[in-house]
Design a protein around this motif. Structure first.
Motif, PDB file in Angstrom:
ATOM      1  N   PHE A 339       0.833  -1.201   0.000  1.00  0.00           N
ATOM      2  CA  PHE A 339       0.000   0.000   0.000  1.00  0.00           C
ATOM      3  C   PHE A 339       0.867   1.251   0.000  1.00  0.00           C
ATOM      4  CE2 PHE A 339      -1.817   3.383   2.625  1.00  0.00           C
ATOM      5  CZ  PHE A 339      -3.010   3.649   1.963  1.00  0.00           C
ATOM      6  N   SER A 340       1.937   1.217   0.788  1.00  0.00           N
ATOM      7  CA  SER A 340       2.810   2.381   0.916  1.00  0.00           C
ATOM      8  C   SER A 340       3.614   2.630  -0.348  1.00  0.00           C
ATOM      9  CB  SER A 340       3.750   2.201   2.106  1.00  0.00           C
ATOM     10  OG  SER A 340       3.016   2.002   3.285  1.00  0.00           O
ATOM     11  N   ILE A 341       4.071   1.553  -0.983  1.00  0.00           N
ATOM     12  CA  ILE A 341       4.802   1.723  -2.240  1.00  0.00           C
ATOM     13  C   ILE A 341       3.887   2.353  -3.285  1.00  0.00           C
ATOM     14  CG2 ILE A 341       5.919   0.498  -4.152  1.00  0.00           C
ATOM     15  CD1 ILE A 341       6.923  -1.540  -2.098  1.00  0.00           C
ATOM     16  N   GLY A 342       2.652   1.851  -3.351  1.00  0.00           N
ATOM     17  CA  GLY A 342       1.687   2.452  -4.271  1.00  0.00           C
ATOM     18  C   GLY A 342       1.414   3.901  -3.929  1.00  0.00           C
ATOM     19  N   SER A 343       1.292   4.184  -2.635  1.00  0.00           N
ATOM     20  CA  SER A 343       1.014   5.545  -2.195  1.00  0.00           C
ATOM     21  C   SER A 343       2.188   6.474  -2.464  1.00  0.00           C
ATOM     22  CB  SER A 343       0.696   5.552  -0.694  1.00  0.00           C
ATOM     23  OG  SER A 343      -0.428   4.758  -0.421  1.00  0.00           O
ATOM     24  N   MET A 344       3.396   5.933  -2.413  1.00  0.00           N
ATOM     25  CA  MET A 344       4.583   6.731  -2.680  1.00  0.00           C
ATOM     26  C   MET A 344       4.717   7.024  -4.172  1.00  0.00           C
ATOM     27  SD  MET A 344       8.246   6.003  -0.867  1.00  0.00           S
ATOM     28  CE  MET A 344       8.686   4.676  -1.959  1.00  0.00           C
ATOM     29  N   LEU A 345       4.418   6.025  -4.991  1.00  0.00           N
ATOM     30  CA  LEU A 345       4.524   6.206  -6.436  1.00  0.00           C
ATOM     31  C   LEU A 345       3.382   7.053  -6.987  1.00  0.00           C
ATOM     32  CD1 LEU A 345       5.614   2.631  -7.625  1.00  0.00           C
ATOM     33  CD2 LEU A 345       7.023   4.681  -7.418  1.00  0.00           C
ATOM     34  N   GLY A 346       2.212   7.001  -6.335  1.00  0.00           N
ATOM     35  CA  GLY A 346       1.049   7.728  -6.843  1.00  0.00           C
ATOM     36  C   GLY A 346       1.293   9.209  -7.056  1.00  0.00           C
ATOM     37  N   PRO A 347       1.698   9.959  -6.006  1.00  0.00           N
ATOM     38  CA  PRO A 347       1.946  11.391  -6.201  1.00  0.00           C
ATOM     39  C   PRO A 347       3.092  11.683  -7.156  1.00  0.00           C
ATOM     40  CG  PRO A 347       1.662  10.879  -3.878  1.00  0.00           C
ATOM     41  CD  PRO A 347       1.776   9.567  -4.597  1.00  0.00           C
ATOM     42  N   LEU A 348       4.132  10.817  -7.164  1.00  0.00           N
ATOM     43  CA  LEU A 348       5.265  11.050  -8.055  1.00  0.00           C
ATOM     44  C   LEU A 348       4.865  10.892  -9.518  1.00  0.00           C
ATOM     45  CD1 LEU A 348       8.073   9.175  -6.077  1.00  0.00           C
ATOM     46  CD2 LEU A 348       7.820  11.638  -6.358  1.00  0.00           C
ATOM     47  N   ILE A 349       4.208   9.765  -9.828  1.00  0.00           N
ATOM     48  CA  ILE A 349       3.773   9.529 -11.211  1.00  0.00           C
ATOM     49  C   ILE A 349       2.672  10.499 -11.591  1.00  0.00           C
ATOM     50  CG2 ILE A 349       2.678   7.852 -12.758  1.00  0.00           C
ATOM     51  CD1 ILE A 349       4.146   5.656 -11.232  1.00  0.00           C
ATOM     52  N   GLY A 350       1.778  10.778 -10.621  1.00  0.00           N
ATOM     53  CA  GLY A 350       0.713  11.740 -10.885  1.00  0.00           C
ATOM     54  C   GLY A 350       1.256  13.116 -11.207  1.00  0.00           C
ATOM     55  N   GLY A 351       2.266  13.563 -10.434  1.00  0.00           N
ATOM     56  CA  GLY A 351       2.881  14.858 -10.704  1.00  0.00           C
ATOM     57  C   GLY A 351       3.547  14.892 -12.062  1.00  0.00           C
ATOM     58  N   LEU A 352       4.185  13.786 -12.434  1.00  0.00           N
ATOM     59  CA  LEU A 352       4.823  13.701 -13.752  1.00  0.00           C
ATOM     60  C   LEU A 352       3.787  13.742 -14.867  1.00  0.00           C
ATOM     61  CD1 LEU A 352       7.482  13.259 -15.300  1.00  0.00           C
ATOM     62  CD2 LEU A 352       7.083  10.790 -15.108  1.00  0.00           C
TER      63      LEU A 352
END
Length: 390
Positions: A339-352
C-alpha cells in the motif's frame, strides 16, 4: 483478552483509532499540497514531499513485527498514535520543504505502527464467521476518516495552524480512550519460524494477488489526495470545491463497502476485484471529459468510489483467503508495505503526468494502473488458504 472492556467494545475502539488515522492522513495530503501550491512549489516536488509519508511506512515496517510480538498490541498502538499527534502539532512550527518531509516520514512510521497493531488485533480476535464483515467495517472506518480529512482543509481560513492542531487534538483524545484497554499479544507469531527472507518470499508468492490490490488502492488514494488539488486549482476550481469533490470518492465507497464485501463472501474475492478494477478504469477515464466542472467531477469521484473505494479492505480479506493463518500477521505487514509503495509512487507519477499531459494525464494515469491490476489478477493462479496449507 481485555478485562476492562468487552471484546465488542474493544473492536469499536480499534475502529475509532483507524478513523482518526484516516482523518489525519486524508487531511495531510491535500492540505500540504494546497500550501505548497500557494508557495509555487512545482507539482513534481509536491509529489516528492507527499511520498515521504509512505516512505516512512516502508522504512518502519521491518522493525514493527518484533516489538508487536514482544510488547503486545496496546503499547505499539498507543506509541504510534502519540507520535502521530506530536508530528501534527509540529507541522505549523516551520514551513520548510525538508522539515515537512521529515515530519511526513515520522508520521508514516507512526501510522504504520497504529495500523498494524489494529489490523492484526482485529483479525485474530474476530470470529471466523464475522471476519469479513469486521475487516469491511475496518476499511469503512478508515474511508470515513479519509472523507473527513479534506474537509478540515477549510479550517485554513482560521489560520494555518488550526487544521493541524485540530487533527492532533483528536489523536490525543482517542489516546485517552485507548488507555482503558488491557494489553494482548499476537501469539500466532510464535507458530511460524525460519529465515525472515524465506517467510517474506512465501507470503509474496502465495498472496501477491491481495498485495497488488492494496498497492493499487494506495496509488489511487495518494494520487487523488496529493495530485488532484493541484489539477483542480490549475483548472480554476477553488479550495472549498476541492473539499467536497475529494470526499465524494469516499462517500461512494461508504455506500458499497459492506455490500461488496458480502458479495465477495458469496461469489469470491477474485471475481469482485476483477469487476471493480475494470469498472474503475472506465469511470476514471470519464474524468478527462469534465475539466474545471466541480459538480461533474464530484459525480465521477462518487461513481469511482462506489466501484473501487473498497479495494484496500477487499485486498486485506483476499490475503486472508490466500495465506495460512500463521502467515497472516506478516501478510498484514507486507500489505501495508505494498500500500505504501503504491502511495509513494502515486503522487510522483501523478505529478509527472500532470506536467506531461496537463489536460487529462492525471485521470489517464490512474486508469492505466487500475487496468494493470485487472490484468495481474486475471493471470494469477487461483489459490485458497487451504491450498497454501497443503
Amino acid at each position: 483478552m481485555s478485562k476492562t472492556v468487552s471484546p465488542q467494545t474493544r473492536y469499536w475502539m480499534l475502529v475509532g483509532a483507524v478513523f482518526v488515522s484516516g482523518a489525519s492522513q486524508g487531511m495531510l495530503l491535500p492540505l500540504l499540497s494546497v500550501l505548497f501550491e500557494q508557495q509555487d512549489v512545482s507539482s513534481d516536488l509536491n509529489g516528492l514531499n507527499a511520498a515521504g509519508f509512505y516512505l516512512g511506512i516502508i522504512l518502519a515496517s521491518p522493525f514493527i513485527e518484533k516489538p508487536l510480538q514482544k510488547y503486545g498490541y496496546k503499547p505499539v498502538l498507543m506509541t504510534g498514535l502519540f507520535t502521530l499527534a506530536l508530528t501534527l502539532f509540529l507541522f505549523p512550527v516551520w514551513h520548510h520543504f525538508w522539515f515537512w518531509f521529515f515530519l511526513r516520514l515520522v508520521a508514516g512510521a507512526s501510522d504504520n505502527m497504529l495500523h498494524l497493531a489494529a489490523q492484526v488485533w482485529i483479525t485474530f480476535s474476530s470470529p471466523k464467521e464475522s471476519k469479513g464483515r469486521n475487516i469491511a467495517i475496518y476499511g469503512l472506518s478508515f474511508a470515513a476518516g479519509f472523507a473527513v480529512g479534506p474537509i478540515l482543509v477549510n479550517l485554513l481560513s482560521l489560520g494555518t495552524w488550526v487544521p493541524f492542531i485540530t487533527a492532533g487534538s483528536g489523536c490525543l483524545a482517542l489516546l485517552t480512550v485507548l488507555s482503558l484497554l488491557d494489553n494482548d499479544y499476537p501469539h500466532t507469531y510464535a507458530q511460524e519460524t525460519g529465515p525472515v527472507l524465506k517467510r517474506y518470499k512465501k507470503v509474496f508468492i502465495l498472496g501477491w494477488g491481495g498485495l497488488v490490490t492494496t498497492f493499487g488502492y494506495g496509488f489511487l488514494e495518494a494520487s487523488l489526495n496529493g495530485n488532484f488539488p493541484i489539477v483542480a486549482m490549475r483548472q480554476g476550481i477553488d479550495v472549498a470545491s476541492i473539499s467536497y469533490i475529494l470526499p465524494a470518492f469516499v462517500a461512494g465507497s461508504l455506500i458499497t463497502q459492506i455490500p461488496l464485501a458480502s458479495l465477495s463472501d458469496k461469489i469470491g474475492r477474485r471475481r469482485v476485484i476483477l469487476f471493480v478494477t475494470l469498472f474503475g478504469t472506465l469511470s476514471f477515464i470519464g474524468g478527462v471529459l469534465f475539466p474545471g466542472h466541480p459538480i461533474a467531477l464530484a459525480c465521477v469521484f462518487l461513481i469511482s468510489g462506489m466501484a473501487i473505494g473498497s479495494l484496500y479492505s477487499m485486498g486485506m480479506t483476499y490475503i486472508s483467503d490466500l495465506l495460512p493463518g500463521s502467515y497472516l500477521p506478516l501478510g498484514n505487514l507486507l500489505a501495508g508495505v505494498s500500500f505504501s509503495i503504491g502511495s509513494m509512487l502515486g503522487p510522483l507519477i501523478g505529478g509527472l503526468m500532470i506536467r506531461i499531459m496537463p489536460s487529462g494525464g492525471f485521470f489517464l494515469g490512474i486508469s492505466t494502473i487500475l487496468f494493470l491490476i485487472f490484468i495481474a489478477i486475471v493471470i494469477m493462479p487461483q489459490r485458497t488458504s487451504q491450498d497454501s496449507e497443503a
